[in-house]
Design a protein around this motif. Sequence first.
Motif, PDB file in Angstrom:
ATOM      1  N   ASP A   2       0.788  -1.074  -0.106  1.00 29.17           N
ATOM      2  CA  ASP A   2      -0.054  -0.068  -0.071  1.00 29.17           C
ATOM      3  C   ASP A   2       0.813   1.233  -0.056  1.00 29.17           C
ATOM      4  OD1 ASP A   2       0.624   0.374   2.811  1.00 29.17           O
ATOM      5  OD2 ASP A   2      -1.427   0.991   3.156  1.00 29.17           O
ATOM      6  N   ASP A   3       0.095   2.252  -0.131  1.00 24.43           N
ATOM      7  CA  ASP A   3       0.865   3.804  -0.435  1.00 24.43           C
ATOM      8  C   ASP A   3       1.698   4.092   0.652  1.00 24.43           C
ATOM      9  OD1 ASP A   3      -0.376   4.113  -2.564  1.00 24.43           O
ATOM     10  OD2 ASP A   3      -2.145   5.111  -2.142  1.00 24.43           O
ATOM     11  N   LEU A   4       1.173   3.717   2.116  1.00 26.22           N
ATOM     12  CA  LEU A   4       1.762   4.017   3.064  1.00 26.22           C
ATOM     13  C   LEU A   4       3.203   3.217   3.385  1.00 26.22           C
ATOM     14  CD1 LEU A   4      -0.976   4.427   5.888  1.00 26.22           C
ATOM     15  CD2 LEU A   4       0.217   6.305   4.960  1.00 26.22           C
ATOM     16  N   TYR A   5       3.338   2.021   2.917  1.00 28.36           N
ATOM     17  CA  TYR A   5       4.648   1.334   2.822  1.00 28.36           C
ATOM     18  C   TYR A   5       5.837   2.253   2.020  1.00 28.36           C
ATOM     19  CZ  TYR A   5       7.937  -2.162   2.106  1.00 28.36           C
ATOM     20  OH  TYR A   5       9.350  -2.745   2.208  1.00 28.36           O
ATOM     21  N   PHE A   6       5.371   2.461   0.967  1.00 28.96           N
ATOM     22  CA  PHE A   6       6.427   3.324   0.099  1.00 28.96           C
ATOM     23  C   PHE A   6       6.640   4.602   0.748  1.00 28.96           C
ATOM     24  CE2 PHE A   6       4.704   0.537  -3.042  1.00 28.96           C
ATOM     25  CZ  PHE A   6       5.843  -0.147  -3.383  1.00 28.96           C
ATOM     26  N   TYR A   7       5.533   5.341   1.099  1.00 28.34           N
ATOM     27  CA  TYR A   7       5.758   6.827   1.825  1.00 28.34           C
ATOM     28  C   TYR A   7       6.495   6.588   3.136  1.00 28.34           C
ATOM     29  CZ  TYR A   7       4.692  10.611   4.610  1.00 28.34           C
ATOM     30  OH  TYR A   7       4.644  11.838   5.498  1.00 28.34           O
ATOM     31  N   ASN A   8       6.207   5.496   3.922  1.00 26.87           N
ATOM     32  CA  ASN A   8       7.311   5.645   5.157  1.00 26.87           C
ATOM     33  C   ASN A   8       8.618   4.988   4.900  1.00 26.87           C
ATOM     34  OD1 ASN A   8       5.344   5.985   6.954  1.00 26.87           O
ATOM     35  ND2 ASN A   8       4.465   4.049   7.112  1.00 26.87           N
ATOM     36  N   LYS A   9       8.813   4.327   3.960  1.00 25.16           N
ATOM     37  CA  LYS A   9      10.357   3.732   3.324  1.00 25.16           C
ATOM     38  C   LYS A   9      11.094   4.995   2.827  1.00 25.16           C
ATOM     39  CE  LYS A   9      10.457  -0.565   4.437  1.00 25.16           C
ATOM     40  NZ  LYS A   9      11.429  -1.053   5.344  1.00 25.16           N
ATOM     41  N   LEU A  10      10.293   5.731   2.048  1.00 24.08           N
ATOM     42  CA  LEU A  10      11.081   6.871   1.511  1.00 24.08           C
ATOM     43  C   LEU A  10      11.275   7.956   2.475  1.00 24.08           C
ATOM     44  CD1 LEU A  10       9.127   7.249  -1.823  1.00 24.08           C
ATOM     45  CD2 LEU A  10      11.620   6.806  -1.447  1.00 24.08           C
ATOM     46  N   LEU A  50      16.717  17.726   0.070  1.00 19.97           N
ATOM     47  CA  LEU A  50      16.132  16.356   1.004  1.00 19.97           C
ATOM     48  C   LEU A  50      14.859  16.895   1.665  1.00 19.97           C
ATOM     49  CD1 LEU A  50      19.192  14.606   2.307  1.00 19.97           C
ATOM     50  CD2 LEU A  50      17.589  13.878   0.295  1.00 19.97           C
ATOM     51  N   ALA A  51      15.023  18.306   2.166  1.00 19.75           N
ATOM     52  CA  ALA A  51      13.785  18.774   2.903  1.00 19.75           C
ATOM     53  C   ALA A  51      12.616  19.037   1.932  1.00 19.75           C
ATOM     54  CB  ALA A  51      14.014  20.113   3.606  1.00 19.75           C
ATOM     55  N   ILE A  52      12.771  19.652   0.702  1.00 13.96           N
ATOM     56  CA  ILE A  52      11.733  19.765  -0.254  1.00 13.96           C
ATOM     57  C   ILE A  52      11.329  18.519  -0.776  1.00 13.96           C
ATOM     58  CG2 ILE A  52      11.560  20.568  -2.835  1.00 13.96           C
ATOM     59  CD1 ILE A  52      13.662  22.724  -2.220  1.00 13.96           C
ATOM     60  N   THR A  53      12.127  17.649  -1.002  1.00 15.13           N
ATOM     61  CA  THR A  53      11.692  16.182  -1.408  1.00 15.13           C
ATOM     62  C   THR A  53      10.767  15.523  -0.276  1.00 15.13           C
ATOM     63  OG1 THR A  53      13.621  15.792  -2.676  1.00 15.13           O
ATOM     64  CG2 THR A  53      12.182  13.849  -2.017  1.00 15.13           C
ATOM     65  N   GLU A  54      11.010  15.801   0.948  1.00 13.97           N
ATOM     66  CA  GLU A  54      10.311  15.387   1.865  1.00 13.97           C
ATOM     67  C   GLU A  54       8.757  15.984   2.112  1.00 13.97           C
ATOM     68  OE1 GLU A  54      10.158  14.880   6.976  1.00 13.97           O
ATOM     69  OE2 GLU A  54      12.048  15.549   5.953  1.00 13.97           O
ATOM     70  N   GLN A  55       8.997  17.116   1.677  1.00 16.79           N
ATOM     71  CA  GLN A  55       7.497  17.995   1.717  1.00 16.79           C
ATOM     72  C   GLN A  55       6.683  17.511   0.610  1.00 16.79           C
ATOM     73  OE1 GLN A  55       6.508  20.226   4.112  1.00 16.79           O
ATOM     74  NE2 GLN A  55       4.548  19.925   3.017  1.00 16.79           N
ATOM     75  N   VAL A  56       7.305  17.243  -0.662  1.00 20.44           N
ATOM     76  CA  VAL A  56       6.510  16.723  -1.808  1.00 20.44           C
ATOM     77  C   VAL A  56       5.920  15.612  -1.379  1.00 20.44           C
ATOM     78  CG1 VAL A  56       6.904  15.926  -4.097  1.00 20.44           C
ATOM     79  CG2 VAL A  56       7.740  18.042  -3.360  1.00 20.44           C
ATOM     80  N   LEU A  57       6.702  14.575  -0.766  1.00 19.81           N
ATOM     81  CA  LEU A  57       6.109  13.265  -0.434  1.00 19.81           C
ATOM     82  C   LEU A  57       4.748  13.553   0.407  1.00 19.81           C
ATOM     83  CD1 LEU A  57       9.195  10.925   0.008  1.00 19.81           C
ATOM     84  CD2 LEU A  57       7.440  10.883  -1.688  1.00 19.81           C
TER      85      LEU A  57
END
Length: 67
Positions: A2-10, A50-57
């Motif tokens: 599920d989406d949360l798995y990928f989100y949490n890993k990233l 990295l902070a921008i990428t985290e916010q995009v996610l």
Amino acid sequence: MDDLYFYNKLINNIRERQKSLKDVVVDALCHGPVPDFTAFKELRGRLAELAITEQVLRDLLKKVSDE
């Protein structure tokens, strides 16, 4: 999966990379000279990306969960 798995890993990967970079910056500033100002600016730029990428996610997860 599920989406949360990928989100949490990233997010975990991004946070580990941020911590590693912060450790490098702090170590360079506290325990020795920074090679040059350009190297310091590059490290800060990488942290900012990295902070921008985290916010995009986070925004993508919010958008997906709202739908």
